[in-house]
Motif scaffolding. Sequence first.
Motif, PDB file in Angstrom:
ATOM      1  N   THR A 101       7.075   4.435   5.971  1.00 15.14           N
ATOM      2  CA  THR A 101       5.791   5.060   6.241  1.00 15.14           C
ATOM      3  C   THR A 101       4.999   5.260   4.964  1.00 15.14           C
ATOM      4  O   THR A 101       3.786   5.381   5.006  1.00 15.14           O
ATOM      5  CB  THR A 101       5.977   6.417   6.939  1.00 15.14           C
ATOM      6  N   VAL A 102       5.655   5.282   3.808  1.00 14.39           N
ATOM      7  CA  VAL A 102       4.971   5.564   2.548  1.00 14.39           C
ATOM      8  C   VAL A 102       4.553   4.283   1.826  1.00 14.39           C
ATOM      9  O   VAL A 102       3.423   4.168   1.362  1.00 14.39           O
ATOM     10  CB  VAL A 102       5.828   6.462   1.635  1.00 14.39           C
ATOM     11  N   VAL A 103       5.429   3.298   1.698  1.00  9.91           N
ATOM     12  CA  VAL A 103       5.088   2.006   1.082  1.00  9.91           C
ATOM     13  C   VAL A 103       5.025   0.978   2.206  1.00  9.91           C
ATOM     14  O   VAL A 103       6.040   0.652   2.811  1.00  9.91           O
ATOM     15  CB  VAL A 103       6.112   1.598   0.004  1.00  9.91           C
ATOM     16  N   GLN A 104       3.811   0.505   2.480  1.00  4.53           N
ATOM     17  CA  GLN A 104       3.593  -0.371   3.624  1.00  4.53           C
ATOM     18  C   GLN A 104       2.986  -1.710   3.185  1.00  4.53           C
ATOM     19  O   GLN A 104       2.093  -1.722   2.335  1.00  4.53           O
ATOM     20  CB  GLN A 104       2.614   0.277   4.609  1.00  4.53           C
ATOM     21  N   ARG A 133       0.837  -1.196   0.000  1.00  7.28           N
ATOM     22  CA  ARG A 133       0.000   0.000   0.000  1.00  7.28           C
ATOM     23  C   ARG A 133       0.871   1.245   0.000  1.00  7.28           C
ATOM     24  O   ARG A 133       1.900   1.291   0.672  1.00  7.28           O
ATOM     25  CB  ARG A 133      -0.885   0.008   1.239  1.00  7.28           C
ATOM     26  N   VAL A 134       0.419   2.245  -0.726  1.00  6.08           N
ATOM     27  CA  VAL A 134       1.086   3.541  -0.717  1.00  6.08           C
ATOM     28  C   VAL A 134       0.261   4.464   0.171  1.00  6.08           C
ATOM     29  O   VAL A 134      -0.945   4.609  -0.027  1.00  6.08           O
ATOM     30  CB  VAL A 134       1.228   4.112  -2.141  1.00  6.08           C
ATOM     31  N   VAL A 135       0.936   5.045   1.151  1.00  5.49           N
ATOM     32  CA  VAL A 135       0.311   5.966   2.099  1.00  5.49           C
ATOM     33  C   VAL A 135       1.073   7.291   1.984  1.00  5.49           C
ATOM     34  O   VAL A 135       2.030   7.531   2.700  1.00  5.49           O
ATOM     35  CB  VAL A 135       0.389   5.429   3.548  1.00  5.49           C
ATOM     36  N   GLU A 150      -4.869   7.924   4.399  1.00  2.34           N
ATOM     37  CA  GLU A 150      -5.381   7.492   3.101  1.00  2.34           C
ATOM     38  C   GLU A 150      -4.334   6.638   2.399  1.00  2.34           C
ATOM     39  O   GLU A 150      -3.139   6.918   2.474  1.00  2.34           O
ATOM     40  CB  GLU A 150      -5.712   8.705   2.235  1.00  2.34           C
ATOM     41  N   CYS A 151      -4.802   5.591   1.705  1.00  2.00           N
ATOM     42  CA  CYS A 151      -3.861   4.712   1.020  1.00  2.00           C
ATOM     43  C   CYS A 151      -4.515   4.104  -0.208  1.00  2.00           C
ATOM     44  O   CYS A 151      -5.728   4.165  -0.387  1.00  2.00           O
ATOM     45  CB  CYS A 151      -3.369   3.611   1.950  1.00  2.00           C
ATOM     46  N   VAL A 153       0.860  10.027   5.875  1.00  3.98           N
ATOM     47  CA  VAL A 153       0.520   9.136   6.978  1.00  3.98           C
ATOM     48  C   VAL A 153      -0.488   9.777   7.927  1.00  3.98           C
ATOM     49  O   VAL A 153      -1.394   9.103   8.412  1.00  3.98           O
ATOM     50  CB  VAL A 153       1.801   8.728   7.741  1.00  3.98           C
ATOM     51  N   ASN A 213      -3.636   0.578  -3.107  1.00  2.00           N
ATOM     52  CA  ASN A 213      -2.794  -0.587  -3.390  1.00  2.00           C
ATOM     53  C   ASN A 213      -1.908  -0.319  -4.599  1.00  2.00           C
ATOM     54  O   ASN A 213      -2.369   0.199  -5.613  1.00  2.00           O
ATOM     55  CB  ASN A 213      -3.661  -1.814  -3.657  1.00  2.00           C
TER      56      ASN A 213
END
Length: 127
Positions: free
Chosen positions: A99-102, A13-15, A22-23, A18, A25
């Motif tokens: 924190t960005v790609v989870q 997921r891209v957030v 919002e995210c 943070v 896939n």
Amino acid sequence: MSERDVFEYALLRVVPRVERGECFNAGVLVYCRAKSFVAARTHLDETKLRALDPDADVAGVRAALRAVEGVCTGGEAAGQAARDDAGRRFRWLIAPRSTVVQPGPVHTGLTADPAVEAGRLLDLLVR
């Protein structure tokens, strides 16, 4: 019916912000122990990314997704994980570190071909 093996998968997921939570896939990780298979398939929707954060670091997100693919591939592209087996690389990738790609939660299923399954899940859950 062909023999099917258990596989595990997690979404990437891209957030972008943070604090907003919002995210969307942007990829899928697939691991099949029986086949010693691990792979990532990714697709970054820049329109979604920019809608959530007009100032997002698109190149940075792409680099993070490519790094995940590299760890799955193994060899020199995997860096420190190069000597690890497929299972250790998968477990390393599903541990949160950005924190960005989870990574999302891990799910399981049955498949006769984990490579085909990776493409199917990308089309179903990401694109």
